[in-house]
Design a protein around this motif. Structure first.
Motif, PDB file in Angstrom:
ATOM      1  N   MET B 138      25.073 -29.267 -17.497  1.00  0.00           N
ATOM      2  CA  MET B 138      25.631 -29.273 -18.849  1.00  0.00           C
ATOM      3  C   MET B 138      24.927 -28.242 -19.731  1.00  0.00           C
ATOM      4  O   MET B 138      25.564 -27.528 -20.505  1.00  0.00           O
ATOM      5  CB  MET B 138      25.518 -30.672 -19.457  1.00  0.00           C
ATOM      6  CG  MET B 138      26.449 -31.681 -18.793  1.00  0.00           C
ATOM      7  SD  MET B 138      26.221 -33.387 -19.379  1.00  0.00           S
ATOM      8  CE  MET B 138      26.978 -33.251 -21.010  1.00  0.00           C
ATOM      9  N   ARG B 143      26.725 -26.617 -23.112  1.00  0.00           N
ATOM     10  CA  ARG B 143      27.126 -27.789 -23.915  1.00  0.00           C
ATOM     11  C   ARG B 143      26.150 -28.096 -25.049  1.00  0.00           C
ATOM     12  O   ARG B 143      26.508 -28.749 -26.011  1.00  0.00           O
ATOM     13  CB  ARG B 143      27.296 -29.035 -23.024  1.00  0.00           C
ATOM     14  CG  ARG B 143      28.352 -28.885 -21.938  1.00  0.00           C
ATOM     15  CD  ARG B 143      29.732 -28.576 -22.531  1.00  0.00           C
ATOM     16  NE  ARG B 143      30.151 -29.543 -23.505  1.00  0.00           N
ATOM     17  CZ  ARG B 143      30.828 -30.657 -23.259  1.00  0.00           C
ATOM     18  NH1 ARG B 143      31.192 -30.900 -22.029  1.00  0.00           N
ATOM     19  NH2 ARG B 143      31.165 -31.472 -24.234  1.00  0.00           N
ATOM     20  N   GLY B 273      19.700 -29.277 -28.732  1.00  0.00           N
ATOM     21  CA  GLY B 273      20.217 -27.927 -28.891  1.00  0.00           C
ATOM     22  C   GLY B 273      21.084 -27.830 -30.131  1.00  0.00           C
ATOM     23  O   GLY B 273      21.330 -28.823 -30.817  1.00  0.00           O
ATOM     24  N   ARG B 275      24.156 -27.454 -30.377  1.00  0.00           N
ATOM     25  CA  ARG B 275      25.455 -28.126 -30.261  1.00  0.00           C
ATOM     26  C   ARG B 275      25.365 -29.573 -29.772  1.00  0.00           C
ATOM     27  O   ARG B 275      26.381 -30.264 -29.726  1.00  0.00           O
ATOM     28  CB  ARG B 275      26.373 -27.331 -29.325  1.00  0.00           C
ATOM     29  CG  ARG B 275      26.595 -25.889 -29.769  1.00  0.00           C
ATOM     30  CD  ARG B 275      27.594 -25.175 -28.879  1.00  0.00           C
ATOM     31  NE  ARG B 275      28.921 -25.722 -29.029  1.00  0.00           N
ATOM     32  CZ  ARG B 275      29.798 -25.876 -28.027  1.00  0.00           C
ATOM     33  NH1 ARG B 275      29.461 -25.527 -26.802  1.00  0.00           N
ATOM     34  NH2 ARG B 275      30.991 -26.389 -28.251  1.00  0.00           N
ATOM     35  N   SER B 277      22.628 -32.886 -27.750  1.00  0.00           N
ATOM     36  CA  SER B 277      21.357 -33.357 -27.204  1.00  0.00           C
ATOM     37  C   SER B 277      21.583 -34.177 -25.944  1.00  0.00           C
ATOM     38  O   SER B 277      22.662 -34.714 -25.726  1.00  0.00           O
ATOM     39  CB  SER B 277      20.635 -34.247 -28.237  1.00  0.00           C
ATOM     40  OG  SER B 277      20.213 -33.504 -29.344  1.00  0.00           O
ATOM     41  N   PHE B 290      24.181 -38.446 -23.913  1.00  0.00           N
ATOM     42  CA  PHE B 290      24.630 -37.143 -24.412  1.00  0.00           C
ATOM     43  C   PHE B 290      25.155 -37.293 -25.831  1.00  0.00           C
ATOM     44  O   PHE B 290      26.030 -38.125 -26.088  1.00  0.00           O
ATOM     45  CB  PHE B 290      25.736 -36.627 -23.485  1.00  0.00           C
ATOM     46  CG  PHE B 290      26.447 -35.379 -23.960  1.00  0.00           C
ATOM     47  CD1 PHE B 290      25.748 -34.307 -24.485  1.00  0.00           C
ATOM     48  CD2 PHE B 290      27.833 -35.286 -23.849  1.00  0.00           C
ATOM     49  CE1 PHE B 290      26.416 -33.154 -24.915  1.00  0.00           C
ATOM     50  CE2 PHE B 290      28.512 -34.141 -24.269  1.00  0.00           C
ATOM     51  CZ  PHE B 290      27.800 -33.080 -24.806  1.00  0.00           C
ATOM     52  N   PHE B 291      24.617 -36.508 -26.727  1.00  0.00           N
ATOM     53  CA  PHE B 291      25.168 -36.432 -28.081  1.00  0.00           C
ATOM     54  C   PHE B 291      25.924 -35.124 -28.190  1.00  0.00           C
ATOM     55  O   PHE B 291      25.345 -34.047 -28.051  1.00  0.00           O
ATOM     56  CB  PHE B 291      24.053 -36.471 -29.137  1.00  0.00           C
ATOM     57  CG  PHE B 291      24.579 -36.440 -30.548  1.00  0.00           C
ATOM     58  CD1 PHE B 291      24.916 -37.629 -31.194  1.00  0.00           C
ATOM     59  CD2 PHE B 291      24.750 -35.250 -31.231  1.00  0.00           C
ATOM     60  CE1 PHE B 291      25.413 -37.616 -32.497  1.00  0.00           C
ATOM     61  CE2 PHE B 291      25.246 -35.223 -32.526  1.00  0.00           C
ATOM     62  CZ  PHE B 291      25.571 -36.414 -33.155  1.00  0.00           C
ATOM     63  N   HIS B 312      30.307 -36.643 -10.467  1.00  0.00           N
ATOM     64  CA  HIS B 312      28.901 -36.349 -10.755  1.00  0.00           C
ATOM     65  C   HIS B 312      28.188 -35.787  -9.523  1.00  0.00           C
ATOM     66  O   HIS B 312      28.585 -36.075  -8.392  1.00  0.00           O
ATOM     67  CB  HIS B 312      28.199 -37.619 -11.246  1.00  0.00           C
ATOM     68  CG  HIS B 312      28.628 -38.040 -12.623  1.00  0.00           C
ATOM     69  ND1 HIS B 312      28.821 -39.360 -12.979  1.00  0.00           N
ATOM     70  CD2 HIS B 312      28.892 -37.312 -13.735  1.00  0.00           C
ATOM     71  CE1 HIS B 312      29.180 -39.419 -14.250  1.00  0.00           C
ATOM     72  NE2 HIS B 312      29.244 -38.190 -14.732  1.00  0.00           N
TER      73      HIS B 312
END
Lengths: 389, 389, 389, 389
Positions: B138, B143, B273, B275, B277, B290-291, B312
């Motif tokens: 990701m 991402r 980051g 965009r 986390s 994941f945010f 996955h």
């Protein structure tokens, strides 16, 4: 009360509510609120429940019907107002961090020393989260034994957008420092509160990820992301990471940032001792997690204590078990304890000396960061008579 | 395989199982296990499923029916065995950390350079936790956008008791370092794996909380707390805290300790980051949080991805959604990818150069710690032909 | 082993691994796997580690080199195979639910009664999750006191899409029932296992949300959502909710569904007793949460026990504390306990009588659901000699 | 306000605070509080901020300076006071459950029908938890699609001790029912609020675990466990479990108990729909968990929305993101919405008709429980003009 923005609103909630919930020896009167703009100050007074409004804090201090001044302004004016208020015979509650520099903080402590009858408190409100009051009591009672580690992070994300405008919090002359003073000061205070002694020294690293930001058209412009073409310099840190040592031998780590995407007000801490550990997360502030290392291994585990029982700090006055409190309750507890201290004539904690001690740590962090992270000792603050706080 | 203790057992599980779950181009044969004590080695071979047993790793390397040597010994012998194995034409899997010193690690990288046809891999198995493979993918796909922060802790508590005995892991000559090499190496590798570049420098602080511990009566004595009177010196760190910078501007913080009461194997990390986390906790290894910062504010939140879907990494070969994997699966995936690399003739990651890079960071940490935490640059490793890994 | 799909794969993992981790009195040999398609059975044998392949389970049962038959087929064939195997002198492990009807299950119990030397076990594997083995031990030791409540849900979501095809699990003649038999049987078994006695009666409500689904072109068609035009009748329940009473006075609630969006394999349970409570969530299967009601109120809380300590059930043979296990480990433990039982000549639990007891509950659920949810007693099963199981 | 115990205190907090935080069209005046004991009522008025005190609610209703009556008494007096107040031209806020019987509730609805200009609201405060307001808005906007399941539990543990005394809440004549009316009414209301329609029918099972409890010496005796020898009959349920159906086809499950050790105020709910799911836990009331089933499988997961953003219901008036609210805020929001409704002259929700609808469900639960759990239809309530609420 000087200032009536976010902090002023939540302080007002504290003053209005403390006496409705706790048995107070004195009843707080919300006498006057002060702000530069008369109309806005008047409106704030009406909204927040203050009887009158002033436009100059010097007028506030001159009033005979005021016993205590609550300072909710940006850090640049803390020292001047607090010192004048103390010297005018007022008690003082001053928002954190105590000041923008060590020198200012020292002058403030000196003002408390020459006005021994006046009560002075710095607004590190999180100490009065019931879960953290409980944590401190448990550590004080030796439930963790000798402490080994404390790690604290205070993460927010409101600067993630590089077009977020240049507010007073992003300029050194108004805010003193960035994430360090705003967020770092809270976790430094909590670390010293929980460990029970001042930090001995720190090694730090700071950064400013976005060095220029759009300049706001006017002081009252709304603080939202814009596409303004004029950009000004960010003169404070966006993030500060530091490690430290306590005299007792415990190691500490700290991280304060406004660039942790998705983290809104994430103050988290963990303390590890020879006999157990404690965890806390401000986003779930009614909970304290405790690992009791004296339990048999097969049944040991981090225990989620819902800090809503009548035996917990402050809770006997509130709702039945399981009915949680929120952010503003820390300010209600702060108001309650300050009123009690004024009635008793005893100095509450955190005192201005505690606030100065935090300021010394922030200064050491900045010094270390400017010297390639070299370990920088922090001198413990002493009160007016040379005693360690 | 050289060594058959904890690591040997879990590596065996990897070798035995990989071909039963994944379609492998080559079938691993568990030919021989090696240990100094013949009887114990023989028993381990029977128990773990190896056909034969050896007592000298040199004999192992001499055997024609062995293509790959898996080194599961303490760090002190990694370099000697790995170099000999590579020079004898064997592929090598070497447990982490790659070596006890930078010099050893450099010699090992040199051995890979002069044996280009041989495959060499270092056993940073956590990269192959599906959730962390997904995290890396990701981040690689952008991402998170520009990375700002990565913070990693690896906390254990098995040294909390001051009477826990002095084992090989507590002596520099056998273990190289303490929590730093054992736990810190994992989180340094993961940080570099996720950020996608080597750390630029570090500022570190280490400590040894309990400087002397009971000496074990014999090498084979059971590793439990005792009340032995003879005490010997602990010559490694009990805990290591360090901050660091990545060339991309991201800040990193690390903490490795064996004194975090109640933390058994708590490897936790968070990446922030521009965009979004990501969060991960090894104690809940089937989950990645994941945010997504591009979602509208009113519905944004950290999303708990249960990393058990066929889409996955590694999961298509396993059980239906929601049926979680455990610790040992990282070794099954490691075995699978290494077998694939051998079949393809391509160097897998983490390579010995990656392992050397971790070693350089550990050395910089120790140097910084010995110089009052001063920020200490880490030179990026280069492979035999001078290219950055 | 009869059948080699998902269940066959995970059973194979159990048989292959048990002896590598635990000290077993007998060494399991993976002699033969059986499936109708010779080529597929042969491929499965190779992949999963079985020595030979058969295409008719009757041939399997005739073989002298086979001591135990492991039945991993859909429920419709359980009774026939198991009875034949027992009567042929084989030990039997039968996947859950034991059968599709009470009559079949009774016949299976009768077969065990007339073959007293044969070991028979039903594959309610979740009993052997270490956290649930621990839970049962704690309840058995009186840590919860008199039980008041047990609530269990088993939620999945793979039928949310109305175009998911009509598989064997959606037809009564093959699966017996829907979510009830597939998921509900697990939580009924766990409830009886934990409370320590059979359910006295139930009141139930079931539904089929999507009554028609696309028919698969062929038996081997891949089970993914399709847009097939031919639709067939779903003849089983999509969800089953029921409440119940235990003879001891405890109340129970159950919910099994395949329509809980986002829930992949969410088996959750909570037990409340006079002295404490326990919680478990299969998606975090290495954890058991325990509330000890005998602790002082100010420090009480649900304790997250990481069930990875050597003192925990099955754990002494596995990895160090904090290194978690996964789904398949329940099958390794099942294989281990069954091998031990065969060696000891003792009947293990869950026995076929336990399986019959679950079947009686499922039947009572269906009866209650068909009679406007009226409370429907469940007769406790008795073994061949009239004793309650 | 009639009554000044726990509910009176928290309602007072609502009335005092609403206008300090929200822009209200009318300013609430805390005119008079009413209680039988003059001295206690006077003390409560002083403590909670009410201007005067009354000892008979009839006197309160006669006063011209009172526009709205807030009823915080036990259920037995709700109908009499509310009807008298409405007929006297007052607006009414009535604590939940609306009444102790369906007949009382019907009479109350009739009183609203004959006083159309009067505003009447029932105090199901949890609807105004921001996370649940958001949940309702998301469901209303179709984010979950067709609903399949809703499951709600409301667990407390204050009756675990069999020596806890016989209070008014344990007698049918004062409380109407036990856990069912006190806790069950909240989750029935929330289920109907979230699903957007009344329950069609229920199948229920109730129990009284401890049928006799110590009788209190006096009405004012402290409510703690005692060893009193005189025991009286508990005439209400200790726990109620029921399942139900909604007209839309969704299935519901409910559990209300005061015997769930360690659960203090655990109202939890989950809603599953064709397009997604929502979760909520009152012990973490600032969070709503959302599974968006339209996301790609590899990145889907339950998302923890921290409901503290300005875009969230009620939040624009409160603190910055991440600064959480507590239990009492639901009452501040209730006061705000009721004041707005009075100013607008519109009937707010939950109306008395909504309260009657809950009462009908409670009655159906008791009827089903008395008839062996048989599924018992609930007739939807209609307002004065025959329209469904």
């Amino acid at each position: 009360m000087v200032g009536y923005a976010f902090m002023g609103a939540v302080h007002s909630q504290g003053w209005r509510t403390a006496g409705r919930v706790f048995d107070l020896p004195l009843e707080p009167q919300l006498t006057a609120v002060c702000g530069r703009n008369r109309q806005a100050a008047r409106a704030a007074a009406d909204r927040l429940g203050w009887t009158s409004a002033e436009t100059d804090w010097r007028d506030l201090i001159r009033r005979d019907d005021i016993d205590l001044v609550d300072i909710c302004t940006p850090g640049e004016s803390h020292a001047e107002i607090a010192i004048a208020a103390l010297d005018a015979g007022k008690h003082v509650l001053c928002e954190k961090p105590l000041a923008n520099t060590v020198a200012e903080a020292e002058a403030m402590v000196a003002a408390t020393a020459r006005n021994p009858g006046r009560i002075a408190m710095v607004g590190f409100n999180y100490r009065r989260t019931p879960a953290l009051s409980l944590a401190q009591a448990m550590i004080g009672a030796g439930r963790l034994g000798t402490l080994r580690h404390i790690r604290l992070t205070y993460l927010q994300d409101w600067l993630v957008d590089p077009d977020f405008p240049l507010t007073w919090r992003l300029r050194r002359e108004t805010a003193g420092s960035g994430a360090l003073g705003d967020l770092g000061s809270h976790i430094v205070d909590l670390a010293q509160f929980l460990v029970g002694e001042p930090l001995a020294g720190v090694a730090a690293l700071t950064t400013t990820f976005v060095p220029e930001r759009p300049v706001l058209a006017g002081a009252s412009a709304k603080l939202t992301a814009s596409t303004g073409v004029d950009r000004g310099q960010v003169t404070v840190d966006d993030a500060a990471l530091f490690t430290g040592r306590f005299p007792c031998g415990a190691l500490a780590s700290f991280e304060a940032t406004r660039f942790a995407h998705g983290r809104k007000n994430a103050l988290r801490l963990e303390v590890n001792g020879e006999r157990g550990s404690l965890l806390f997360d401000l986003e779930r502030l009614n909970e304290l997690h405790f690992f009791d290392g004296t339990e048999p291994g097969a049944e040991a585990g981090f225990r989620r204590i819902l800090v809503t029982e009548p035996d917990h700090p402050y809770l006997a006055a509130w709702w039945p078990p399981g009915h949680g409190l929120g952010y503003e309750h820390t300010f209600i507890h702060q108001a309650r304890d300050l009123v009690q201290a004024v009635a008793d004539g005893t100095q509450p904690s955190p005192s201005f000396t505690d606030g100065l001690q935090v300021q010394r740590v922030l200064a050491a962090v900045e010094e270390s960061a400017s010297k390639d992270s070299v370990y920088t000792p922090v001198s413990p603050s002493t009160d007016g008579e040379g005693r360690a706080s």
